[in-house]
Design an enzyme around this catalytic site. Structure first.
Site, short mmCIF file in Angstrom:
data_model
loop_
_atom_site.label_atom_id
_atom_site.label_comp_id
_atom_site.label_asym_id
_atom_site.label_seq_id
_atom_site.Cartn_x
_atom_site.Cartn_y
_atom_site.Cartn_z
N GLY A 46 -50.73 -8.24 -19.41
CA GLY A 46 -50.85 -6.81 -19.16
C GLY A 46 -51.91 -6.27 -20.10
CD GLU A 47 -55.08 -3.33 -22.51
OE1 GLU A 47 -55.66 -3.90 -21.55
OE2 GLU A 47 -55.51 -3.38 -23.67
CB SER A 48 -52.21 -6.88 -26.15
OG SER A 48 -53.58 -6.64 -26.34
CB CYS A 78 -52.70 -13.03 -20.47
SG CYS A 78 -54.41 -12.46 -20.39
NE ARG A 105 -56.72 -6.68 -27.00
CZ ARG A 105 -57.05 -5.41 -26.80
NH1 ARG A 105 -57.54 -4.69 -27.78
NH2 ARG A 105 -56.92 -4.87 -25.61
CB ILE A 134 -56.97 -11.60 -15.58
CG1 ILE A 134 -56.71 -12.41 -14.30
CG2 ILE A 134 -57.36 -10.17 -15.25
CD1 ILE A 134 -55.48 -11.96 -13.53
NE ARG A 135 -60.41 -6.20 -19.53
CZ ARG A 135 -59.54 -5.46 -20.25
NH1 ARG A 135 -58.34 -5.20 -19.78
NH2 ARG A 135 -59.89 -4.99 -21.41
CG HIS A 171 -52.28 -14.23 -15.96
ND1 HIS A 171 -51.40 -13.27 -16.38
CD2 HIS A 171 -53.50 -13.83 -16.40
CE1 HIS A 171 -52.03 -12.32 -17.04
NE2 HIS A 171 -53.31 -12.64 -17.08
CD GLU A 173 -48.22 -14.63 -15.26
OE1 GLU A 173 -48.27 -15.77 -15.75
OE2 GLU A 173 -48.85 -13.66 -15.71
N1 GLN Z 1 -57.31 -7.98 -22.02
C1 GLN Z 1 -55.88 -7.75 -22.14
C2 GLN Z 1 -55.50 -7.39 -23.56
O1 GLN Z 1 -56.28 -7.48 -24.42
C3 GLN Z 1 -55.10 -8.95 -21.66
C4 GLN Z 1 -55.31 -9.15 -20.19
C5 GLN Z 1 -54.18 -9.82 -19.48
O2 GLN Z 1 -53.05 -9.88 -19.97
N2 GLN Z 1 -54.47 -10.28 -18.29
O3 GLN Z 1 -54.39 -7.04 -23.80
#
Ligand code: GLN
Length: 196
Positions: A46-48, A78, A105, A134-135, A171, A173
């Site tokens: 997600g977004e940390s 992630c 990150r 993903i990112r 990921h 999942e």
């Molecule tokens: N770029 C996100 C972060 O820094 C992580 C991306 C992800 O969980 N797919 O939190």
């Protein structure tokens, strides 16, 4: 066996879907009391920065750290991996410091912030694991107690284990390959059974 999935942000539904497919009970975790009686915990992607803030707000940091100390398996994917780290290259988010790893990150730059890569996983048989990034973060420091399960062709580690703790940059999942989830469940089953 019951596995918790941190459900305050990110792709927790996808983890739960795989656990359900494997016939395992799961618990969405939003409150500290929902961590009681669990055999393991998954921290999703997600977004940390958001995860970090919400974990503080909901008083989840301490009980998650306790779970890890009690040798219950905890796996971060992630953004979840960023939260597992001892240190990251920025001041925000604030990681949980569960594993002896350093993490950077968004390590792959904007132009290729998402990509897929077949990985040889040390503990798995063939075929390679098709990993979706993903990112994604990457591991830039690996402590003495940490084993690297997979790395990129350039040698950067992207899947690591430290006893009952797992972290993956990618990921599992989001694929139909359940081997990582099964590996995590095996760790949980070993802990539940206790030492010989
Ligand atoms: N770029 C996100 C972060 O820094 C992580 C991306 C992800 O969980 N797919 O939190």
């Amino acid at each position: 066996m019951k596995i918790g999935v941190l459900a305050i942000q990110g792709d927790f539904i996808e983890h739960i879907a795989i656990l359900t497919k494997l016939g395992v009970n799961s618990q969405q975790v939003r409150l500290p009391e929902q961590l009681e009686d669990l055999d393991g915990l998954i921290i999703p992607g997600g977004e940390s920065t958001t995860l970090s803030r919400l974990m503080s707000m909901y008083h989840l940091r301490e009980p998650v750290a306790q779970m890890a100390q009690q040798h219950k398996p905890v796996w971060g994917t992630c953004a979840g991996m960023i939260m597992m780290a001892h240190e990251i290259t920025e001041e925000d988010p604030i990681p949980l410091q569960l594993m002896d790893i350093g993490v950077q990150r968004n390590a792959f730059g904007r132009q290729i912030d998402s990509f897929e890569q077949d990985l040889e996983i040390v503990r798995f048989n063939t075929p390679p694991f098709h990993a979706i990034f993903i990112r994604a973060p990457v591991i830039i420091r690996v402590g003495d107690e940490v084993q690297v399960l997979a790395d990129l062709p350039d040698g950067r580690p992207v899947a690591v284990q430290q006893g009952n703790l797992l972290a993956t940059s990618f990921h599992p999942e989001l694929t139909n390959d359940t081997r990582f989830h099964k590996y995590f469940l095996d760790l949980a089953a070993t802990q539940t059974a206790g030492p010989d």
